[in-house]
Design an enzyme around this catalytic site. Structure first.
Site, PDB file in Angstrom:
ATOM      1  CG  ASP A   1       1.036   1.407   0.011  1.00  0.00           C
ATOM      2  OD1 ASP A   1       1.811   2.233  -0.500  1.00  0.00           O
ATOM      3  OD2 ASP A   1       1.267   0.179   0.035  1.00  0.00           O
TER       4      ASP A   1
ATOM      5  CG  HIS B   1       6.764  -3.229  -4.872  1.00  0.00           C
ATOM      6  ND1 HIS B   1       5.604  -3.936  -5.025  1.00  0.00           N
ATOM      7  CD2 HIS B   1       7.021  -3.252  -3.542  1.00  0.00           C
ATOM      8  CE1 HIS B   1       5.171  -4.366  -3.854  1.00  0.00           C
ATOM      9  NE2 HIS B   1       6.024  -3.958  -2.938  1.00  0.00           N
TER      10      HIS B   1
ATOM     11  CE1 TYR C   1       2.311  -5.392  -1.834  1.00  0.00           C
ATOM     12  CE2 TYR C   1       0.749  -3.667  -1.281  1.00  0.00           C
ATOM     13  CZ  TYR C   1       2.028  -4.170  -1.243  1.00  0.00           C
ATOM     14  OH  TYR C   1       3.014  -3.469  -0.592  1.00  0.00           O
TER      15      TYR C   1
ATOM     16  CE  LYS D   1       4.104  -0.072  -2.239  1.00  0.00           C
ATOM     17  NZ  LYS D   1       2.737  -0.572  -1.957  1.00  0.00           N
TER      18      LYS D   1
END
Length: 280
Positions: free
Chosen positions: A46, A109, A51, A76
């Site tokens: 994930d 998200h 990120y 996401k």
């Protein structure tokens, strides 16, 4: 190496019952962490646009020797790319960074209620699934009212809602809604270790159960998630902890253990942002 059980999503697709997340893992450490997770047996990974390590995740998966059908990959779309056309463009960018042609799960998200575009964004995800570019679509950090609006305005129910969930914050009302609509619940921060929060693994009840089973407190918490029908996402850069967090399929918590774990729930136990009040 133990085989991870799977959950069948409402769209008929399968998702591993335990996943490895890379939130807050620096890009330079991501490839090593994902490689260690693969060696330990993880097959669900994930990440997210926000990120800043999608490329590193993709690199690790390609270098692993795993065939594409052997792993489950999630990313996401971030809040700043909400909107129909911007979401489609953000998806293309994520796919380039990941280096794959089809995604297993694409998530919205956060609802980003201040932008008010999450329904429009969801419609873009629906299109991506219809085109076969994404196998399953879902959301993350959505509350009951937000899920209700999404479903009522589009008629398409998310396959997954990924939310903060741990023994001190068990999200029972939300999980009841999920069960009603067959939405799978993924747990982020499953050990309750978000930022400066006091981790669940320090709780005396959990430590006592761990001693009884000869397991670590983290393993007990992850086992609780699994027996509750949840899909926890573990995270670590420590190879020993990565392997330990996967080693949760050879024991079972008793009904008494489960009752003790459920008693730890606290309505004020949320550690991260509240999707109904977050200003981002």
């Amino acid at each position: 190496m133990q085989e991870v059980p799977v959950h069948t999503l409402r769209d008929g697709r399968s998702i591993p019952a335990l996943g490895f997340g890379v939130w807050q893992i620096e890009p330079d450490a991501t490839e090593r962490a994902v490689a260690a997770a693969i060696s330990s047996g993880y097959r669900s990974f994930d990440t997210a646009e926000a990120y800043f390590n999608e490329e590193k995740v993709g690199n690790a998966l390609r270098r692993s020797g795993l065939r594409r059908e052997e792993y489950f990959l999630t990313t996401k779309v971030w809040n700043t790319n909400h909107g129909y056309s911007t979401t489609l463009a953000a998806f293309d960018a994520s796919m380039r960074r990941l280096g794959v042609e089809q995604l297993d799960l694409y998530l919205l998200h956060w609802p980003s209620r201040v932008r008010g575009l999450y329904v429009e964004t969801w419609q873009a995800l629906i299109r991506l699934q219809q085109e076969g570019r994404v196998r399953s679509i879902g959301v993350s950090n959505f509350s009951v009212p937000q899920l209700s609006r999404l479903i009522s305005e589009t008629g398409i129910i998310p396959a997954v809602n990924q939310v903060e969930l741990h023994p001190r914050f068990q999200q029972r009302e939300l999980r009841s809604f999920h069960q009603r609509f067959q939405i799978a619940t993924q747990s982020w921060s499953p050990l309750g270790m978000w930022k400066n929060g006091r981790p669940s693994i320090l709780n005396p009840t959990i430590q006592a159960i761990a001693r009884e089973h000869g397991k670590t407190p983290a393993q007990v918490v992850l086992r609780w998630h699994l027996q509750e029908g949840l899909i926890p996402l573990t995270r670590s850069v420590n190879g020993k902890h990565i392997a330990e967090n996967f080693d949760v399929f050879d024991f079972e918590l008793s009904q008494e253990d489960m009752r003790s774990m459920r008693s730890l729930d606290d309505p004020a136990g949320r550690l991260g942002p509240n999707p109904d009040t977050a200003e981002f």
